[in-house]
Design an enzyme around this catalytic site. Structure first.
Site, PDB file in Angstrom:
ATOM      1  CD  GLU A 265      -3.492   0.031   3.391  1.00  0.00           C
ATOM      2  OE1 GLU A 265      -2.465   0.610   3.041  1.00  0.00           O
ATOM      3  OE2 GLU A 265      -3.483  -1.078   3.972  1.00  0.00           O
ATOM      4  CG  HIS A 286     -12.967   3.034  33.530  1.00  0.00           C
ATOM      5  ND1 HIS A 286     -13.545   3.502  34.695  1.00  0.00           N
ATOM      6  CD2 HIS A 286     -13.345   1.728  33.407  1.00  0.00           C
ATOM      7  CE1 HIS A 286     -14.216   2.502  35.274  1.00  0.00           C
ATOM      8  NE2 HIS A 286     -14.110   1.435  34.503  1.00  0.00           N
ATOM      9  CE  LYS A 399       4.376   2.667  -0.303  1.00  0.00           C
ATOM     10  NZ  LYS A 399       4.068   1.542  -1.175  1.00  0.00           N
TER      11      LYS A 399
HETATM   12  O1  PA5 Z   1      -2.723  -4.074   2.980  1.00  0.00           O
HETATM   13  C1  PA5 Z   1      -1.831  -3.712   2.236  1.00  0.00           C
HETATM   14  O2  PA5 Z   1      -1.769  -4.036   1.047  1.00  0.00           O
HETATM   15  C2  PA5 Z   1      -0.708  -2.861   2.787  1.00  0.00           C
HETATM   16  O3  PA5 Z   1      -0.970  -2.456   4.092  1.00  0.00           O
HETATM   17  C3  PA5 Z   1       0.602  -3.620   2.732  1.00  0.00           C
HETATM   18  O4  PA5 Z   1       0.472  -4.812   3.470  1.00  0.00           O
HETATM   19  C4  PA5 Z   1       1.754  -2.790   3.303  1.00  0.00           C
HETATM   20  O5  PA5 Z   1       1.849  -1.575   2.623  1.00  0.00           O
HETATM   21  C5  PA5 Z   1       3.056  -3.562   3.174  1.00  0.00           C
HETATM   22  O6  PA5 Z   1       3.295  -3.881   1.848  1.00  0.00           O
HETATM   23  P1  PA5 Z   1       4.272  -5.029   1.439  1.00  0.00           P
HETATM   24  O7  PA5 Z   1       3.718  -6.317   1.908  1.00  0.00           O
HETATM   25  O8  PA5 Z   1       4.341  -4.966  -0.057  1.00  0.00           O
HETATM   26  O9  PA5 Z   1       5.608  -4.743   2.071  1.00  0.00           O
END
Ligand code: PA5
Length: 410
Positions: A265, A286, A399
């Protein structure tokens, strides 16, 4: 103390402006905007979390609701270090109705603390789980004016729906500092509250993180770390753009999952990035190791060795058969060591690109070290390949379509 060693025939190409880039990196880390790097010194966040823990510590179930960065870090700590005080943990980190049903059937809801973690306070998966859990409480006879005895929230200090609801319901609410994104947030109340319920020594975790902080800002050791990042970039430029995380420990299996999110990410954007691959040894010897050993040579492998296990088993036996007798003089941990060393040597022989990391054991300090080490490495690689490691614009598209799908079907 965590240490690392590059095993590769490829030399890191250190750019001529090494010193300048190193300075930019150190300035980035020391900037107050790089919130995660300063967490080991932030005692307020832990004290606030401890105050909440004191009020709720009679609970025997801990339901952690969150997704992505709001769940993977806490889950990783719990799987690695275990729940030492008898509290049962449930992680609601998906919207699979069958799984949620199965998980909730194990819980006495009136004896549970429901920890809703969402920095934005609007994430659909988390909102959905929270509304289901509020409904479950209602079914058990709990009314809205009593929710403060069951829920704790963790969200942005000022923004978002969760912050608003927290005042309506008078629910104790912890903050994720504004300058810390989800995947960099495990050393904040996001991770602290579940750690305290599990009996994990948070001070030791922060101490481990502080040791890495010191190491990386040390003029010499900081340079070694920077060389590691340059080496990854050198390989990346040659098309070696997949990254395997393979701790030799079942307890660290979820560490690989935490790393995958952090790496993917943070770095996968603008057509760039390194594809993370989760694995763990010796089990994946394995499975995926065949590919890592003889498949396309397009991977960097982080192999984590655990020097000491806290338990062991003797393999001494009188069973006839060569395979049994070969193992008889050893312990189980010695077999793990042999398999680790064997794989390392074979990968090297096959000219694979390996970083050998070593931790003393799976404990609080080592996890604090690993977390800060990989968070810093992620940010540094982001700076070197010129992507912003702190945003995630690519998750918005899906989203948006899911929301409009919902609206058109309501
Ligand atoms: O690392 C990040 O920013 C994302 O993976 C968020 O943690 C995830 O989308 C969840 O978001 P939120 O904490 O706003 O619910």
């Amino acid at each position: 103390m965590l240490n690392w060693n590059i095993l590769s025939h490829e030399e890191a190409k250190i750019s001529p402006d090494f010193e300048k880039t190193l300075k930019i990196y150190h300035d980035t880390l020391s900037s107050p905007d790089t919130g995660f790097f300063h967490l080991p010194q932030n005692k307020d966040l832990l004290n606030e979390t401890k105050a909440v823990y004191e009020k709720m510590k009679h609970k025997n179930y801990f339901i952690h609701v969150g997704i992505g960065g709001s769940a993977l870090g806490p889950d990783m700590f719990l799987k690695a270090l275990g729940s030492k005080k008898g509290v049962e943990f449930i992680f609601v980190n998906n919207i699979d109705p069958d799984d949620l049903h199965r998980q909730l059937s194990k819980v006495k809801i009136k004896d549970a603390l429901i920890y809703i973690v969402s920095k934005s306070g609007t994430t659909a998966e988390t909102v959905a789980a929270m509304s289901i859990l509020a409904g479950e409480l209602n079914k058990a006879g709990v009314t809205e004016d009593q929710y403060q005895d069951y829920f704790v929230f963790c969200t942005d200090p000022v923004k978002g729906d969760l912050r608003k609801i927290s005042s309506q319901w008078s629910v104790q609410t912890l903050s994720v500092p504004a300058n810390i994104g989800g995947r960099f947030s495990v050393l904040t109340p996001v991770g602290f509250l579940p750690m305290l319920f599990a009996g994990i020594d948070v001070e030791k975790v922060l101490n481990g993180a502080a040791q890495i902080q010191k190491k990386l800002t040390d003029p010499n050791e900081g340079k070694d770390f920077f060389r590691l990042a340059c080496w990854i970039k050198t390989l990346h430029d040659k098309g070696i753009n997949q990254t395997v995380m393979m701790p030799y420990s079942s307890l660290l299996k979820e560490f690989s999952a935490w790393f995958v999110q952090l790496w993917a990410e943070s770095l996968g954007k603008d057509g760039k990035g390194l594809t993370p691959i989760p694995a763990y040894g010796a089990t994946d010897q394995h499975s995926q190791i065949q590919l890592f050993m003889e498949g396309p040579n397009d991977k960097t492998l982080f192999l984590i060795e655990v020097e000491n296990f806290s338990q062991d088993f003797s393999l001494k036996n009188t069973i006839s058969g060569e395979a049994f007798q070969m193992l008889s003089p050893f312990n189980l941990s010695t077999l793990m060591k042999a398999e680790f060393e064997g794989t390392l040597a074979a990968l090297k022989e096959n000219q694979r690109h390996v970083v050998h990391l070593k931790i003393s054991s799976v404990n609080e300090e080592a996890l604090g070290q690993l977390v800060l080490f990989f968070e810093c490495l992620t940010v540094l690689i982001g700076r070197i390949i010129k992507v912003d490691p702190f945003n995630q614009p690519g998750v918005e598209g899906g989203k948006k379509y899911a929301n409009s799908w919902l609206k058109s079907h309501s």
